[in-house]
Design an enzyme around this catalytic site. Structure first.
Site, PDB file in Angstrom:
ATOM      1  CD  GLU A 391      -1.925  -2.382   1.158  1.00 51.12           C
ATOM      2  OE1 GLU A 391      -2.701  -3.562   0.851  1.00 51.12           O
ATOM      3  OE2 GLU A 391      -0.488  -2.684   1.694  1.00 51.12           O
ATOM      4  CG  HIS A 461     -12.058  -8.140   3.655  1.00 49.41           C
ATOM      5  ND1 HIS A 461     -11.377  -8.788   4.313  1.00 49.41           N
ATOM      6  CD2 HIS A 461     -11.340  -8.077   2.718  1.00 49.41           C
ATOM      7  CE1 HIS A 461     -10.092  -9.269   3.874  1.00 49.41           C
ATOM      8  NE2 HIS A 461     -10.189  -8.920   2.641  1.00 49.41           N
TER       9      HIS A 461
END
Length: 832
Positions: A391, A461
């Protein structure tokens, strides 16, 4: 040493001496109390030996001790001292601590204080200029301590993976502040010195001697320009002064160590001696030194008289003049949110070659885990790229591309992954425009799917993360709930030139109830403007993203009892539309804020605080949020944790003084299992039955095929959860069903063991306004008041408090009968 080399070394002697004398002046200024902080560069001056090998098209991300190199590149002495004194004329208008180089005209980027982050940005710039004429490269210099940062390792890995022209210059002075680094770096290991790293040879040079440094830089730069491949140089130097004026290195360095450094590792003294040996006259060197001293003194006195900066109260580039909102045509609204976003990105890629997409799994054939970018890499292979699973790399490289003039779109696969790279959003992307006083901008877009309300999700998530993003002063934050808003906001973001975080809810990306027309390139939503989804007078509901269907469903339920709720979709989380919400809250007197993020320090708290500050006690406020916990995988628990229709309606009824109870949902009769439509992923909204190879009365076993379906993302089979007999078919081949719709029933002895995974079904709400008890004989005026939906007045308002008032009290207990005054004070005109 030949004449040419001697001449170039004489050129770099000037900025080296200037940097050393700058250290002397800033130390004296600190002792006089004129300045409070400075960073000395003494011992690192030989980095200026790189300057003769640079061209104007090269880019520099410098170490904070690279003042001599900055001077050699063209940074003025005044610039350094304006920074020292924190003046308005400095490269940050007094916002940054001194010694952090930054000059857009010289391609010198803004050095981060958090070391190592500049390496990823440098790699991003290198990816943008690799094919440029003249073979420019990017220099990024860091200290030995910074090489321990993950950002640095990711940067080298990405430079190697993509074969990018980056020179990693490690200025190793043996100390990360006070911590010795020998034997604790990737190039200095516990068992000895390394020769390579990730396949790159490690070039080593004695940075205390400018002569071999100059020659090594010439060799490395020549190779880098020819191969366009990354290079690493370990530049061994000594730190001749303390880390900063706030540090005292005598507490952790011995007197003998410091004495040896001063006598043997002073690059200015060593170069002076080499120049004398090469035949340069003592008088010529003294003339240079005197001239430099005079120039530096003059710059110092000019800068100390500079302008005191004024505080600024925002951190963003001003928005362009907004256009009129356009949400598409009323006809032919066929695009879902996901499709509208894809088409908007496609249009942007088509008309702007500087727009690039970078993220994990976004290339075809996958085209993003939810299919958002499907087809884009085939059409725009040079603009859409898969990234490493890192990321910080995705955001750091995108930042560098933005600094180089690009318009990058960075994809974070789930918003839960944003914290991995949060420093880059907070300290780099968001701060860039502010900390450089507008010299540098990072107009990049971060896109990430967010939220829950779907089976198959859980920790990592299902979070939204908008509050931590909205806390960043320099970043705009968005979360749409409709296809038109998604397209319109994306267009507005691209036009704004401001860094933005765009969170889109996975529960709505395939929602066919909120589609838009195909002219997405024309659609536009002004940044910071909320959408009134439903007008009303009795209570205000504010939501965004995945909670908007809950707010709208709640409003519909309230409407059945005659309560008119106003529903507002915030859309832009930061900057948020204070004006619209305040006006609505004042009108209704009651405000409910619904969001998925956790309650403490959530966006709802900000809205509630602001409305309270502006409206005082005139508005009742409540929040429906996620408690301060994580989101579980078990779907029934997830629905209990997240804001729900049941909780939202219950909160409204409590505020409205309505009795509420729930009729239980209809359950399967004993021995029966209802099979409902399921999708291939948590984002699927509908399925189409392509094959239904069963009939009523057919015996089946667990795992037998019941139906083949085409979902939003993929085709799949639905099989029997239990063995038994097909009791009833509730759908046919060719039917398109919303996920969760009953398809068929199975008669089975195993029914009781199943736990259905369905959407929230709290049952049917039954609501009744509390009827007031009349304490006195009603007056003619009270008798004339008509009940609303068979319910008499029962208000909670700031005029009368929270107790229930009879009609008689309303009309007689507060002075003479004045219906207009009472309506104004109670808000009755908005309710009856």
């Amino acid at each position: 040493m030949n004449t040419t080399t001697t001449g170039k070394l004489l050129e770099i002697y000037r900025p080296m001496v200037a940097s050393r004398y700058t250290d002397h002046l800033q130390s004296a200024a600190a002792q006089r109390g004129e300045v409070f902080f400075y960073i000395p560069s003494s011992g690192h001056e030989a980095s200026a030996a790189l300057a003769p090998h640079l061209i104007a098209a090269d880019w520099l991300h410098l170490h904070y001790r690279d003042r001599a190199l900055a001077y050699a590149r063209g940074v003025t002495f005044e610039t350094a001292f304006y920074g020292l004194f924190g003046k308005a004329e400095s490269n940050s208008a007094g916002r940054r601590m001194p010694a952090f180089p930054c000059d857009r005209s010289l391609n010198i980027m803004s050095t981060p204080t958090l070391v190592g982050s500049n390496a990823l940005q440098a790699v991003g710039v290198a990816s943008s200029i690799k094919a440029n004429e003249g073979n420019p490269f990017v220099l990024v210099s860091v200290g030995d301590g910074a090489t321990q940062q993950g950002d640095f390792f990711e940067a080298v890995a990405e430079a190697v993976r993509s074969n990018l022209p980056v020179l990693f210059l490690i200025e190793d002075n043996r100390f990360a502040l006070s911590t010795l680094t020998k034997g604790n770096t990737f190039y200095s290991l516990p068992d000895g010195e390394a020769d390579t790293f990730l396949g790159l040879p490690l070039h080593r040079v004695d940075g205390s001697d400018a002569v071999p440094t100059f020659e090594k830089f010439e060799e490395v730069v020549s190779n880098l320009r020819e191969t366009r491949s990354p290079q690493i140089v370990v530049f061994n130097v000594e730190r001749l002064q303390s880390h900063t004026n706030a540090d005292d290195q005598t507490t952790y360095r011995t007197e003998a160590d410091l004495q040896h450094a001063m006598e043997n590792a002073d690059p200015c003294a060593n170069l002076r001696a080499s120049l004398l040996e090469s035949g340069i006259a003592e008088e010529q060197l003294k003339a240079i030194e005197n001239e430099v001293q005079e120039q530096v003194d003059s710059a110092f006195h000019t800068a100390r008289k500079g302008t005191t900066p004024k505080p600024v109260f925002d951190a963003k580039k001003p928005l362009p003049e907004p256009r009129t909102e356009y949400a598409g045509t009323a006809e032919d609204r066929t695009l879902s949110m996901l499709e509208a976003m894809r088409e908007t990105l496609k249009g942007r890629l088509s008309k702007d070659p500087k727009t690039t997409l970078l993220g994990q799994d976004i290339e075809d054939p996958k085209g993003d885990v939810f299919g958002l970018t499907r087809g884009l890499s085939q059409t725009f292979p040079e603009q859409v790229s898969n990234a490493a699973l890192a990321e910080s790399t995705i955001l750091g490289v995108s930042t560098g591309q933005a600094l180089a003039g690009g318009h990058p779109v960075a994809f974070m696969q789930f918003s839960d992954f944003l914290p991995v790279a949060y420093n880059l959003i907070l300290s780099e992307i968001g701060a860039m425009y502010w900390r450089t006083n507008g010299q540098w901008e990072s107009p990049m877009l971060i896109m990430s799917i967010s939220g829950g309300y779907r089976p198959g999700l859980g920790p990592y998530h299902a979070q939204t993360m908008e509050a931590i993003c909205a806390h960043i002063p320099g970043v705009d934050v968005f979360m749409p709930s409709t296809a038109a808003d998604a397209a319109g906001l994306l267009n507005a973001i691209f036009e704004s030139g401001r860094p933005s975080v765009f969170l889109f809810p996975k529960s709505l990306i395939n929602d066919r109830s909120n589609t838009t027309s195909a002219d997405v390139e024309k659609q536009y939503v002004p940044i910071g403007k909320a959408r009134i989804a439903r007008t009303g007078q009795d209570i205000t509901l504010v939501g965004w993203g995945g909670t908007m269907p809950i707010c709208e469903r709640t409003a519909e339920a309230l409407a059945e009892t005659g309560i008119n709720a106003e529903v507002i979709d915030l859309r832009t989380i930061f900057p948020w539309d204070e004006e619209t919400i305040l006006a609505s809250a004042k009108k209704t007197g009651k405000l409910i804020i619904v969001h998925e993020d956790n309650q403490t320090c959530g966006m709802g708290a900000e809205i509630a605080a602001t409305i309270t500050e502006k409206a005082g006690n005139a508005v009742q406020i409540a929040r429906v949020t996620r408690p301060d916990t994580y989101i579980p995988y078990d779907f029934s628990c997830q629905i209990e944790v997240l804001p729900s229709f049941k909780r939202t309606l219950s909160t409204c009824c409590e505020m409205l003084d309505i009795d509420l109870h729930w009729n239980k949902p209809v359950e399967d009769e004993a021995g029966t299992v209802t099979v409902k439509a399921i999708g291939s992923s948590p984002s699927d909204e509908t399925i189409t039955i392509t094959s239904l190879p069963i009939s009523e009365g057919d015996p089946i076993a667990e795992g037998d095929l019941l139906a083949s379906v085409e979902a939003d993302k993929a085709t799949m089979d639905i099989t029997a959860p239990v063995g038994g007999t097909i009791a009833k078919l509730l759908a046919e081949e060719g039917d398109t069903l919303t996920v969760g719709t009953p398809m068929l029933k199975i008669a089975s002895d195993e029914a009781a063991q199943l736990k259905p995974l369905t959407k929230e079904d709290p049952g049917t709400p039954v609501m009744e306004r509390k009827r007031v008890t009349e304490a006195t004989t009603p007056t003619p005026q009270a008798a004339s008041l008509k009940p609303h939906s068979s319910i008499y007045i029962s208000n909670i308002c700031p005029v009368f408090g929270s107790r229930h008032l009879t009609n008689d009290e309303l009309l007689q207990g507060h002075g003479e009968w004045d219906s207009d005054a009472i309506r104004k004070r109670t808000g009755i005109e908005n309710r009856y």
